[in-house]
Design a protein around this motif. Structure first.
Motif, PDB file in Angstrom:
ATOM      1  N   SER A 128     -30.949  38.329 -14.450  1.00  0.00           N
ATOM      2  CA  SER A 128     -30.886  36.936 -14.021  1.00  0.00           C
ATOM      3  C   SER A 128     -29.418  36.524 -13.871  1.00  0.00           C
ATOM      4  O   SER A 128     -28.500  37.200 -14.358  1.00  0.00           O
ATOM      5  CB  SER A 128     -31.544  36.036 -15.060  1.00  0.00           C
ATOM      6  N   LYS A 129     -29.208  35.417 -13.208  1.00  0.00           N
ATOM      7  CA  LYS A 129     -27.853  34.894 -13.053  1.00  0.00           C
ATOM      8  C   LYS A 129     -27.222  34.643 -14.415  1.00  0.00           C
ATOM      9  O   LYS A 129     -26.078  35.051 -14.673  1.00  0.00           O
ATOM     10  CB  LYS A 129     -27.875  33.609 -12.222  1.00  0.00           C
ATOM     11  N   ALA A 130     -27.941  33.982 -15.287  1.00  0.00           N
ATOM     12  CA  ALA A 130     -27.402  33.681 -16.614  1.00  0.00           C
ATOM     13  C   ALA A 130     -27.089  34.962 -17.380  1.00  0.00           C
ATOM     14  O   ALA A 130     -26.061  35.056 -18.072  1.00  0.00           O
ATOM     15  CB  ALA A 130     -28.388  32.814 -17.397  1.00  0.00           C
ATOM     16  N   GLU A 134     -23.317  36.121 -18.584  1.00  0.00           N
ATOM     17  CA  GLU A 134     -23.067  36.377 -20.002  1.00  0.00           C
ATOM     18  C   GLU A 134     -22.445  37.754 -20.196  1.00  0.00           C
ATOM     19  O   GLU A 134     -21.484  37.925 -20.959  1.00  0.00           O
ATOM     20  CB  GLU A 134     -24.372  36.271 -20.798  1.00  0.00           C
ATOM     21  N   THR A 176     -25.195  35.788  -8.452  1.00  0.00           N
ATOM     22  CA  THR A 176     -24.578  34.563  -8.990  1.00  0.00           C
ATOM     23  C   THR A 176     -23.962  33.659  -7.930  1.00  0.00           C
ATOM     24  O   THR A 176     -23.470  32.578  -8.277  1.00  0.00           O
ATOM     25  CB  THR A 176     -23.470  34.917 -10.008  1.00  0.00           C
ATOM     26  N   ASP A 179     -20.279  31.859  -8.500  1.00  0.00           N
ATOM     27  CA  ASP A 179     -20.060  31.462  -9.896  1.00  0.00           C
ATOM     28  C   ASP A 179     -19.413  32.562 -10.729  1.00  0.00           C
ATOM     29  O   ASP A 179     -18.694  32.276 -11.694  1.00  0.00           O
ATOM     30  CB  ASP A 179     -21.376  31.029 -10.541  1.00  0.00           C
ATOM     31  N   HIS A 183     -16.379  31.854 -13.421  1.00  0.00           N
ATOM     32  CA  HIS A 183     -16.535  32.234 -14.834  1.00  0.00           C
ATOM     33  C   HIS A 183     -15.488  33.269 -15.242  1.00  0.00           C
ATOM     34  O   HIS A 183     -14.992  33.237 -16.378  1.00  0.00           O
ATOM     35  CB  HIS A 183     -17.947  32.776 -15.069  1.00  0.00           C
TER      36      HIS A 183
END
Length: 374
Positions: A128-130, A134, A176, A179, A183
């Motif tokens: 996932s993107k998250a 991370e 992403t 992003d 980040h």
């Protein structure tokens, strides 16, 4: 030797208004440009470890900045989810300290040399993107945190644009969007607020790509993120790009408010297959002898052209020394150059200022000296 080039070299022998080292008439790169910008080189594993013993005297003599060629890329330094391999990177940083050099970490985020596991979960499915963000932050936190106060500048994000200025459809971008870039810069700065942070890319002499890089750097600053400069990879050829286009990009990046770094300087002397500009590692071809014509050394006319090309390029760099912070050669000597294997594997290339026998190409040094200081 052509008459015009003979005159060029003879002048170099008597030219005395340049800086010199302690040995009369000796040309030393970092002395030649001591009032202009750092002169750097990319460091290999064998050079960092000390195994390549011939390298150290030349590094001490000519260079005041070093960049990790491969040791800090994700694959070599973080090959598995729970395993880091810091041995070579530690050697690299210790070498930089020994040389009292400006140390560049290369690179925190790139679409190449990144293991597939980075983008996947334990079932081999796309993260996932998250989850990917991370993983990115943990990686950057570990690397930048380990070398806080020791690495002076980081190539944070590398090569996110195609030559037309559109975003590269890498796994990073697919998962992403932009992003991952934001980040990456945010985390790098949080881990070491004193380190300089750069965006780095090839073919930035092309206006569309240059403007895309500038727009990205401006967007980063608008979000309150630190970005000190833009690295222009200097992977050039004997006939292209025109120095006027290189100069235009130096001026444009500086006028936009960013430091300029020439980050990966070399001059390819060999013919290439079509569509092989820049440094896209996906474009690689099997050995064909027609692309490997100089196995026994450069013909005199090509050597002359090579010297003239380096001199013209460095003349532009020196002219804009108020804008350029660093010029880094991508390899210490011809035998260590990546261009022996790209875009055609197994070739004999001659793209750098030191030859395979660790000898300075003095005709090139002299040509540069005349162009810069005359």
């Amino acid at each position: 030797m052509k008459a015009s080039f003979k005159f060029f070299v003879i002048l170099a022998g008597i030219f005395i208004s340049r800086p010199v080292s302690s040995q009369e008439n000796e040309l030393v790169l970092k002395d030649m440009f001591k009032d202009a910008f750092y002169i750097g080189t990319a460091i290999s594993y064998r050079q960092a470890s000390g195994e390549e013993q011939q390298a150290l005297p030349l590094l001490e003599k000519h260079f005041n900045s070093i960049t990790s060629e491969n040791m800090m890329k994700w694959g070599p330094i973080h090959p598995e989810p729970d395993r880091y391999n810091f041995v070579s990177a530690d050697h690299f940083v210790q070498l930089g300290k020994k040389l009292n050099a400006f140390i560049i970490g290369h690179t925190l985020v790139w679409h190449q040399q990144t293991p597939k596991w980075v983008y996947q979960n334990t079932q081999g499915e796309m993260l996932s993107k998250a989850g990917l963000l991370e993983r990115l932050e943990n990686h950057i936190g570990t690397l930048v945190g380990r070398y806080k106060g020791q690495v002076h500048g980081w190539d944070v994000v590398n090569e996110v644009f195609e030559d037309d200025g559109t975003y590269r459809e890498s796994e990073w971008y697919q998962i992403t969007g932009k992003d991952f870039i934001f980040h990456a810069f945010q985390k790098a700065h949080a881990m070491d607020p004193e380190a300089e942070l750069y965006y780095n890319d090839y073919n930035l002499w092309k206006p569309e790509k240059r403007e895309a890089a500038i727009a990205l750097a401006k967007e980063l600053r608008e979000k309150g993120l630190r970005v000190d400069g833009i690295g222009m990879q200097g992977h050039y050829m004997l006939d292209s790009p025109p120095v006027e286009m290189i100069e235009a990009s130096i001026i444009a990046i500086s006028n936009a408010g960013f430091k300029v770094m020439v980050t990966e300087m070399d001059v390819d002397v060999l013919p290439r297959p079509r569509a092989s500009e820049g440094a896209d590692l996906n474009k690689n071809y099997a050995l064909d002898e027609k692309f490997n014509p100089y196995k026994e050394g450069l013909p005199e006319d090509v050597a002359e052209k090579f010297a003239k090309r380096y001199a013209e390029i460095f003349s532009v760099f020196y002219k804009h020394r108020d804008k350029i912070e660093r010029v880094t050669l991508w390899g210490l000597h011809d035998g260590a150059s990546w261009l022996n294997n790209w875009p055609v594997r197994g070739r004999t290339n001659y793209p750098l200022l030191l030859d395979r026998n660790y000898k300075e190409k003095m005709e090139v040094f002299k040509a540069i000296s005349i162009q810069v200081y005359n």
